[in-house]
Design an enzyme around this catalytic site. Sequence first.
Site, PDB file in Angstrom:
ATOM      1  N   GLU A 177      22.409  -7.173 -25.344  1.00 41.64           N
ATOM      2  CA  GLU A 177      22.057  -7.780 -24.333  1.00 41.64           C
ATOM      3  C   GLU A 177      21.755  -6.145 -23.381  1.00 41.64           C
ATOM      4  O   GLU A 177      22.621  -5.739 -22.935  1.00 41.64           O
ATOM      5  CB  GLU A 177      22.936  -8.645 -23.437  1.00 41.64           C
ATOM      6  CG  GLU A 177      22.210  -9.258 -22.305  1.00 41.64           C
ATOM      7  CD  GLU A 177      22.911  -8.470 -21.078  1.00 41.64           C
ATOM      8  OE1 GLU A 177      22.326  -7.575 -20.353  1.00 41.64           O
ATOM      9  OE2 GLU A 177      24.172  -8.686 -20.595  1.00 41.64           O
ATOM     10  N   CYS A 202      22.022  -6.103 -14.981  1.00 45.94           N
ATOM     11  CA  CYS A 202      21.002  -6.143 -15.842  1.00 45.94           C
ATOM     12  C   CYS A 202      19.867  -7.313 -15.671  1.00 45.94           C
ATOM     13  O   CYS A 202      18.799  -7.108 -16.345  1.00 45.94           O
ATOM     14  CB  CYS A 202      21.678  -6.435 -17.303  1.00 45.94           C
ATOM     15  SG  CYS A 202      22.778  -7.957 -17.395  1.00 45.94           S
TER      16      CYS A 202
END
Length: 683
Positions: free
Chosen positions: A255, A294
């Site tokens: 990720e 993120c």
Amino acid sequence: MYTVENFLMGQWVKGEGDGQLLYNAVTGEPIANATSKGLDFSAALHYARSKGNPALRKMSFHERGLMLRALAIYLRDHLDELYAISYQTGATKADSWVDIEGGIGNLFSYASLRRKLPDTPYCLDGEHHPLGKANTFMGHHLLIPKEGVAIHINAFNFPVWGMLEKIAVNLLAGVPAIVKPATVTSYLTEAVVKKIIAAGILPDGALQLICGSAGDLLNHVQSQDVVTFTGSATTGLLLKSGSKILAENVPFTMEADSLNCIVLGEDVTPTMPEWDIFIKEVRREITTKSGQRCTAVRRIFVPENKIEDVQKALTAALAQNIIGNPLNPKVRMGSLAGETQRNEVKAQVNKLLETSSILYGSLDSVEVLDADPIKGAFVSPLLLLNENPFGNSSVHEVEAFGPVATLMPYKHTEEAISLAKLGKGSLVSSIVTASTTIATDYVIGAGNYHGRILVLNEQCAKESTGHGSPLPLLVHGGPGRAGGGEEMGGLRGVKHYMQRVAVQGSPDMITAISKVYQPGATGNTPTIHPFKKYFEDLVIGDQLITEKRVITAEDINAFADLSGDHFYAHLEDTDFNGTMFDKQVAHGYLIMSMAAGLFVDSYEKNPVLLNYGIDELRFTKPVYPGSEMHIRFTCKEKIRQEKKEPTDIDKGIVKWLVEMIDETNELTGIATILTMVAKKPVQ
């Protein structure tokens, strides 16, 4: 100087030497050092596989789920201590809430998933597949916990949530974990793990912690292990390309930080509620966690005729933001996680400024409250403008991992979709619009480049968790630059830590292996009615073959009058030419109701407390007047239930397979009913 400890092989241990110095992100003062040098990672992996894995694999999904729930409750009782440490990372109270209580919320969410899983250590996956005409040979898929360990290499921005959102999944699946947080904020992760270990809730070897370098950890992985990574795409690619990862075909879920975008729909004007929703969402995305997420918005796409209005509104909104010491209740944005992060943000912004300009904020100065802007890792929120997004590639390639976003114009929705795709794969995108047409075009057009898309409008804004909030039951990940992996996702995530194996055999054999009755398996015909048995006494496969009943036209007419269902196919005087039926046909729900009348033992009280649902009800063949029906009623699956209150009746859930069979011995209908069944009273 305090030394952050590692937890390996059941012991809290320190690495060799001083290691990396860790600082208070707000004051700049050194608070600890961390190192993992000299630790035996090969032995730690072996300990997880040989100690933690067998213990977890023996537990059922329900036992693992209750373990997660107990852990969440325990951590919730220690929030004040964790918040006090979290402030040192530069996080405000709101930031810390997302990190700490959001992480605990993941534990609760995955604990609740136990109700969707059987009371066994493994489970069936999907539907059964008959493989022979005589129904003596079939196939099914099983999900079995892997025999390895989940290795989680996490980022610095969410030292609690980043760990808890991942271990909730692997622990429910029955796999232990070794967590390697980013060193810069590892002292907060260590504090949480110390609470977890002190609670004594997890079996030995279920959780280990490395605070420092990962060293040669990935040189000792095996094929049954799973690696997850959160961080930069460059580092992720390096790790993913490791020789042992490739040689052993170790699953690697990445990720990576991505250039997420938000779009203001063409339909939205300054007078609409969606306008304010958009401005509020962008301001929040820039300032929450100081932009260190993120999922944070990095690119803002706005219709070109609204750029100036959006610029003014965003500038005014950002100007209201108070930056400084997160312990001060007036502060809404704290610092970055450290000086290294501040230097990195400035370097990336300078790259963006080669093709963009600053609309709001300063790269060189920032006003802060109750803090020193130089000693603390503070940075001003920055709103940039790029007027030629199709001509300048850097804005779609360079990410400043801080409170930085770039405003860009587009002409029409097709252009917005094309601009979104220039990010080459993102974790999340949002579009703010009141138009279902624009929303549909955007989701379908941009969806294959994103892991998640949020459609915001007035209707859902109050309950929306926001652009930057991954949710436990939805996948968190994205294609391309975003890493190509998936985290969480409810049961989808659990399956990442389990091996899917196709099992072929007789229905009796698959029933015995899966602990779920399979159609065609031999039934047990006990001497007493299954409804007279307590939960503990019921056996998978206990079966009742009922007496037969003839369906008459009078039955069908009476049910039509009682229910009000006078569909033409249920009426005697219908002309059936050109229909699917030969003559008057029985209601499907009449057949199901008659089935209940045949299999229910209604003469006296019994351990069945109630019937609370029907799953997978299908009507497979028309039933005409004169048909003779009987029921094959079989105990399909048993699931224990825990008491919510001490005074609750001790009970479990039993699923029953109901097969409705006509005089030709063919199925006319099939269903699964669910009942609550009492356990034996305590003597």
